[in-house]
Each structure stands twice: as structure tokens, then as C-alpha cells.
Motif scaffolding. Structure first.
Motif, short mmCIF file in Angstrom:
data_model
loop_
_atom_site.label_atom_id
_atom_site.label_comp_id
_atom_site.label_asym_id
_atom_site.label_seq_id
_atom_site.Cartn_x
_atom_site.Cartn_y
_atom_site.Cartn_z
N ILE A 110 0.80 -1.22 0.00
CA ILE A 110 0.00 0.00 0.00
C ILE A 110 0.84 1.27 0.00
CG2 ILE A 110 -1.99 -1.10 1.08
CD1 ILE A 110 -1.13 0.24 3.74
N MET A 111 2.12 1.18 0.33
CA MET A 111 2.97 2.37 0.31
C MET A 111 4.43 1.98 0.28
SD MET A 111 3.20 3.93 4.17
CE MET A 111 4.61 4.93 3.67
N VAL A 220 8.52 -1.56 1.62
CA VAL A 220 7.08 -1.29 1.58
C VAL A 220 6.40 -1.64 2.90
CG1 VAL A 220 7.06 -1.83 -0.89
CG2 VAL A 220 6.44 -3.61 0.75
N VAL A 221 5.18 -1.14 3.02
CA VAL A 221 4.22 -1.64 4.00
C VAL A 221 3.21 -2.45 3.19
CG1 VAL A 221 2.42 -1.08 5.67
CG2 VAL A 221 4.50 0.31 5.56
N THR A 222 3.04 -3.71 3.56
CA THR A 222 2.11 -4.57 2.83
C THR A 222 1.10 -5.17 3.79
OG1 THR A 222 2.02 -6.22 1.05
CG2 THR A 222 3.46 -6.73 2.91
N LEU A 332 -3.90 4.45 -1.95
CA LEU A 332 -3.90 4.92 -0.56
C LEU A 332 -2.97 6.10 -0.37
CD1 LEU A 332 -5.11 1.97 -0.28
CD2 LEU A 332 -4.31 2.08 2.07
N THR A 333 -1.96 6.23 -1.22
CA THR A 333 -1.05 7.37 -1.11
C THR A 333 -1.75 8.68 -1.50
OG1 THR A 333 -0.16 7.03 -3.34
CG2 THR A 333 0.99 5.96 -1.51
N ASP A 334 -2.90 8.55 -2.16
CA ASP A 334 -3.73 9.72 -2.50
C ASP A 334 -4.93 9.85 -1.56
OD1 ASP A 334 -2.38 10.82 -4.79
OD2 ASP A 334 -3.02 9.08 -5.92
N GLY A 335 -4.94 9.01 -0.53
CA GLY A 335 -6.05 9.05 0.42
C GLY A 335 -7.35 8.50 -0.14
N LYS A 336 -7.24 7.48 -1.02
CA LYS A 336 -8.43 6.92 -1.65
C LYS A 336 -8.64 5.47 -1.22
CE LYS A 336 -7.88 9.76 -5.81
NZ LYS A 336 -7.65 9.74 -7.27
#
Length: 336
Positions: A110-111, A220-222, A332-336
Motif C-alpha cells: 500500500i505504500m 514497503v508496507v504490505t 492509498l497514497t492519495d487518500g483513496k
């Protein structure tokens, strides 16, 4: 993993003889039963993941309305715990995230926290000065994980076949002792473990590092697909906190405090940890979004992951190629 609630279990036993009391207690307990458990996140001693310690100690998760429990592990043990269903998320390399998926522990990246820019190292024992000298020799590392990938990348550039080197499978935390024993010509490890190995074998030196191929290794965070689906809003909050962490570490006014926090967590002097940070290219969310565009090559998480996937299949880390695109969620990096 949900833990049985001893309060609601007790209510079930009381229900036959005390209906009024049971109802009253049930109404009181209902908010507790419906409360979400903390996000359980495994992390280990890579500088880009120790960075989360700043947010932990500063209380930023609580400020952001995030109920998260970070659990400290040795690296491979963190992935074992995730694969066993004991964690909602884990910090790891993109290639190792695919290893978990390929062996049944599905996950979604996710990031990005960073890419390795020199902290992953193939370390030669005293007297060994180049990768070319490893031909016919033994190398100690965790077979199938990130340092194996780094070694193969280096050997290919040096014109050495993988079959010309004998791999000795060893936990990364054990590689300093293995190098000091003299039983292997080199080891593969990351900082701070690589530094421990070089200090423990005077004259040992880096033969090849991740700075020789930037973007080969992303960190990453997965997250499990189930947790991502059920708690997406919480994960968006957690991802959104990352820029505050990076900003605190990189701001000259607060960097010393940040380094002191991280150095204490891994048990090294702040001056040493500062050097580790130089080999870890922390990425802001904007920088991470740029890398999470679907493209080929090491400038893209997708391209790097496809390279790692081909490596994993070739060396039988798992049998079936993974769906790299399905393994990454950049939204998720765009807050979606």
C-alpha cells in the motif's frame, strides 16, 4: 485475528438464570464488542522501517485517530508471523512481499517507505576484494530473499554464473558470526547487520551494494487483503502520517532527536545510525506515488517487482509467477 471476548463469553453463561442482569450488562458491553482491534503491524531493524518509531514515541498515531500496535521482530520472523496470520501488515521489501504471496500469504503493498541506496551489502571477508573472486567460493545469506537477489544482480554484472557460487543458507542476523568464522568468502546483509559483520572481521569490505543498482530493492508496507478491505479508512490514515515522519527525520531542527529515537531502538550510536540513513533513500508520499506508476525498469515499483518475481520463479522460491499489478494498491497514497 479476533480474540474471544471473556466478557461476552461470561454473559452467555449467565443468560439462563439472570436475564435482566444479562440484558443490562449486554447493553454496556456492546460498544466494547463492536470496537475494532488495533492494526497489528510487524516491523524490524531496516532504517526505513525504524522510522515509524518516531511516530510511535511522539504519539502521532493517537493524534491521527489511528489505533495501531507495532510489533518488533527479526526480519524473517516478521514475515513468518504475517504468513501465520498473526499480523495485519508487515514491513518488507517488494520482492519479499511477493515471496509471501507466492507461498500462500496474499498481501497488497500500500505504500513505499524508501528504496535501498547502499545499505544492502555483499560483504567480502578479509582479503576478498571483488565479486570476481567469489567464483568457486561460498556465500552466506538468506536464500530466496533480498540479499540473494542483490548477489545475483552483482554476479551477472561481473559475468559470473550463479552456479559458480555455492550459497550457504543463513539467517541474516547470523551472518556476522558466519563471516567471522572464515567459512564463507562473503555474506549478504543489510545495515545495521552488515556493519556488525564488517566490524567483527577486520579487513572485511563491501563488494557490491544496492547503490550500484538504485531501485532494485524497494521497501514497503504490505497488508492482508482482508484487513485492507475491512479497515481501508484506517490504513489511509496511517499512510497519510508518513510525510510527517519523513519531515521530522529530514528537518535539520529535529533530525538529531529523530536519529536518537531510531538509534536507541536498534541499539547503535546516533552517529552510526546517521550513516545508515544515508544508505536509505526515504520517500515522501509524492515521491512514492511517482514510483508506484506502472512502468518497466527499476524506476518503478512495478518494474522492480516484475524483476523480483522473475528471480523468485527462476530460483524456485515459488512456482507460479505472481500478478504484480494486483499486489500493489497505489491509491492509498492519495487518500483513496
Amino acid at each position: 485475528m479476533r480474540i474471544p471476548n471473556p466478557i461476552t463469553g461470561g454473559l452467555a453463561r449467565l443468560r439462563r438464570g439472570m436475564p435482566a442482569l444479562t440484558l443490562a450488562l449486554g447493553l454496556l458491553a456492546a460498544p466494547m464488542a463492536g470496537a475494532a482491534e488495533p492494526l497489528r503491524i510487524g516491523y524490524s531493524d531496516w532504517p526505513g522501517w525504524v522510522a515509524w518509531q518516531v511516530a510511535i514515541e511522539k504519539g502521532w498515531f493517537k493524534e491521527a485517530g489511528i489505533d495501531a500496535k507495532f510489533e518488533w521482530f527479526d526480519y524473517s520472523a516478521s514475515m513468518d508471523a504475517f504468513s501465520a496470520g498473526k499480523l495485519d501488515a508487515v514491513t518488507c521489501t517488494n520482492g519479499d512481499a511477493l515471496v509471501m504471496s507466492g507461498n500462500g500469504a496474499r498481501n497488497v503493498m500500500i505504500m513505499l517507505t524508501d528504496y535501498s541506496n547502499g545499505n544492502d551489502i555483499i560483504v567480502g571477508k578479509p582479503g576478498v576484494k571483488s565479486l570476481a573472486e567469489l567464483k568457486g567460493k561460498k556465500v552466506g545469506l538468506e536464500v530466496g530473499l533480498v540479499e540473494h537477489l542483490l548477489l545475483i544482480d552483482g554476479l551477472q554484472k561481473a559475468g559470473i554464473k550463479e552456479s559458480d557460487v555455492t550459497l550457504v543458507n543463513a539467517k541474516t542476523n547470523e551472518t556476522p558470526q558466519i563471516l567471522a568464522s572464515g567459512d564463507v568468502a562473503a555474506i549478504g546483509a543489510w545495515q545495521p547487520i552488515a556493519g556488525q559483520a564488517m566490524r567483527g572481521a577486520a579487513g572485511a569490505r563491501p563488494l557490491y551494494t544496492s547503490a550500484d543498482q538504485p531501485g532494485l530493492i524497494y521497501d514497503v508496507v504490505t497488508v492482508t487483503p482482508a484487513s485492507l478491505a475491512a479497515r481501508r479508512s484506517d490504513w489511509i490514515k496511517l499512510v497519510g502520517l508518513w510525510d510527517r515522519v519523513v519531515g521530522y527525520i529530514q528537518d535539520p531542527k529535529t533530525q538529531a532527536d529523530a536519529v536518537a529515537i531510531m538509534a536507541a531502538k536498534v541499539g547503535v550510536e546516533p552517529a552510526i545510525f546517521t550513516r545508515f540513513l544515508k544508505g536509505t533513500r526515504l520517500l515522501t508520499l509524492a515521491e512514492g506515488r511517482a514510483v508506484m506508476k506502472d512502468a518497466d525498469g527499476f524506476g518503478s515499483l512495478y518494474g522492480s517487482s516484475r524483476h523480483a518475481d522473475a528471480f523468485n520463479v527462476k530460483f524456485e522460491v515459488y512456482k507460479t509467477p505472481q500478478d504484480v499489478k494486483a499486489s500493489i494498491d497505489p491509491a492509498l497514497t492519495d487518500g483513496k
